[in-house]
Design an enzyme around this catalytic site. Structure first.
Site, PDB file in Angstrom:
ATOM      1  N   GLU A  48      -3.422  10.249   2.808  1.00 54.61           N
ATOM      2  CA  GLU A  48      -4.645  10.290   3.617  1.00 54.61           C
ATOM      3  C   GLU A  48      -4.803  11.692   4.186  1.00 54.61           C
ATOM      4  O   GLU A  48      -3.937  12.178   4.919  1.00 54.61           O
ATOM      5  CB  GLU A  48      -4.593   9.270   4.758  1.00 54.61           C
ATOM      6  CG  GLU A  48      -4.806   7.841   4.301  1.00 54.61           C
ATOM      7  CD  GLU A  48      -4.933   6.890   5.476  1.00 54.61           C
ATOM      8  OE1 GLU A  48      -5.896   6.111   5.495  1.00 54.61           O
ATOM      9  OE2 GLU A  48      -4.075   6.931   6.382  1.00 54.61           O
TER      10      GLU A  48
ATOM     11  N   ASP B  60       0.006   5.493   0.434  1.00 60.09           N
ATOM     12  CA  ASP B  60      -1.118   6.335   0.841  1.00 60.09           C
ATOM     13  C   ASP B  60      -0.851   7.824   0.811  1.00 60.09           C
ATOM     14  O   ASP B  60       0.204   8.289   1.261  1.00 60.09           O
ATOM     15  CB  ASP B  60      -1.506   6.037   2.307  1.00 60.09           C
ATOM     16  CG  ASP B  60      -1.955   4.620   2.532  1.00 60.09           C
ATOM     17  OD1 ASP B  60      -2.521   4.033   1.610  1.00 60.09           O
ATOM     18  OD2 ASP B  60      -1.724   4.112   3.643  1.00 60.09           O
TER      19      ASP B  60
ATOM     20  N   GLU C 218       0.836  -1.201   0.000  1.00 61.99           N
ATOM     21  CA  GLU C 218       0.000   0.000   0.000  1.00 61.99           C
ATOM     22  C   GLU C 218       0.871   1.250   0.000  1.00 61.99           C
ATOM     23  O   GLU C 218       1.920   1.297   0.638  1.00 61.99           O
ATOM     24  CB  GLU C 218      -0.905  -0.005   1.232  1.00 61.99           C
ATOM     25  CG  GLU C 218      -1.978   1.057   1.240  1.00 61.99           C
ATOM     26  CD  GLU C 218      -2.975   0.860   2.383  1.00 61.99           C
ATOM     27  OE1 GLU C 218      -3.363   1.867   2.982  1.00 61.99           O
ATOM     28  OE2 GLU C 218      -3.338  -0.305   2.664  1.00 61.99           O
TER      29      GLU C 218
END
Length: 345
Positions: free
Chosen positions: A120, A118, A116
């Site tokens: 955010e 990210d 993953e």
């Protein structure tokens, strides 16, 4: 940050981006990244037609969060390395408890060994700035998260800004507009912690009241709903891959070489200066300086001794109140109020 960017029209920005993304290798005839319409490149995850609205030209998506549900979409394909990018405008006013995520993942396929990358974005109470974090996981290394948290030098709810994840077999770079804000270089000691399996691009807005703002102190207030984030001019460019393949095929190996010829692969001296300035001014947590969590910094960490002195053993920035004269020039720089939130979440 180049102030000229703010005065450019949407069309000019798109043209400039595509020029930047075009391969730099002289005479090479490699496919350059292009803006992808929703119909051609993406599929809805959740939210229904009332929470995910597409523009007439199919290049812009509005994601809504209300008291019933949020919304999300993902790329139709998975990619083994690539460029993942979008221009995003975040909700305004009271946004506590909200998370807007723009990320790559293969968690739907590799539940226990997922990778993953990210962006955010974490909402805040009215009058306080949005914050955001970047992170990476490789091979399910959730216990070794590599979070960094920051504030921004602009209000992300006022205008579109481009957020880009650039991922090759040797490096990961996070960009905001033309500013690289974080670079991770792969080394042998990282092993499988460096993301290596095909990933899809995801974008979501959701209620994270239990943790997003001051550890859950402030919840989503649906008095201000719907909360709307806008995403436009999406770019996904890489080698489309079968997620269960263990080895790169020849096409993907060639694509990886092509990615290394693109503009985003090389950080210029001017960009290095901009990245250093960003990290000095706007980063308020780094796992590399969190000696409680990591007595020995993870192998990819490059410790800046001067910057290290500004962080507590928790990896959080030491509280400091800065005083500036209220000049016109000074007003263009994010003031010390961003430091007021750093010990609260």
């Amino acid at each position: 940050m180049n102030q000229l960017l703010y005065s450019l029209s949407k069309t000019t920005v798109c043209i400039s981006l595509l020029l930047l993304l075009h391969p730099l290798a002289g005479g090479a005839t490699t496919p350059s990244p292009q803006i992808v319409s929703f119909e051609k490149g993406f599929t809805q995850l959740f939210g229904g037609d009332s929470n995910l609205l597409r523009s007439d030209d199919d290049n812009t998506v509005h994601l809504h969060l209300n008291q019933y549900t949020g919304a999300g979409f993902r790329s139709s394909d998975m990619y083994n390395h690539g460029i993942f990018s979008a221009k995003i405008k975040l909700p305004s006013d009271y946004t506590a408890g909200i998370v807007v995520a723009f990320y790559t993942s293969n968690g739907d396929v590799f539940e226990k060994t997922h990778d993953e990358l990210d962006f955010e974005f974490l909402g805040n109470i009215k009058g306080k700035p949005w914050r955001f974090q970047t992170n990476l996981y490789g091979n399910g290394s959730t216990s070794r998260g590599r979070e960094e948290r920051y504030t921004l030098w602009f209000d992300p709810s006022k205008a579109y800004h481009r957020y880009t994840i650039f991922w090759t077999s040797s490096k990961i770079i996070f960009y905001i507009d033309d500013v690289p804000i974080r670079e991770i270089l792969r080394n042998d000691e990282m092993g499988s912690d460096f993301p290596s399996k095909p990933m899809a691009l995801y974008a979501t807005i959701w209620d994270a009241s239990n943790w997003a703002t001051n550890g859950g102190k402030y919840k989503v207030n649906y008095k201000y709903a719907p909360f709307v984030t806008e995403m436009t001019d999406l770019v996904v460019h890489g080698c489309v891959s079968n997620p269960i393949q263990e080895l790169l095929n020849d096409n993907c190996a060639q694509m990886d070489k092509q990615l290394e010829t693109l503009h985003f692969n090389t950080i210029t001296p001017k960009q290095k200066t901009a990245m250093k300035r960003f990290r000095e001014r706007y980063m308020y947590y780094s796992y590399c300086y969190d000696t409680l969590r990591y007595p020995i910094p993870p192998p990819e960490c490059v410790i800046d001794l001067a910057l290290r002195q500004r962080f507590k053993e928790t990896g959080r920035l030491k509280f400091e109140r800065r005083h500036r004269r209220h000049t016109k020039k000074g007003s263009q720089i994010l003031s010390s109020q961003v430091y007021e939130i750093q010990d609260q979440d």
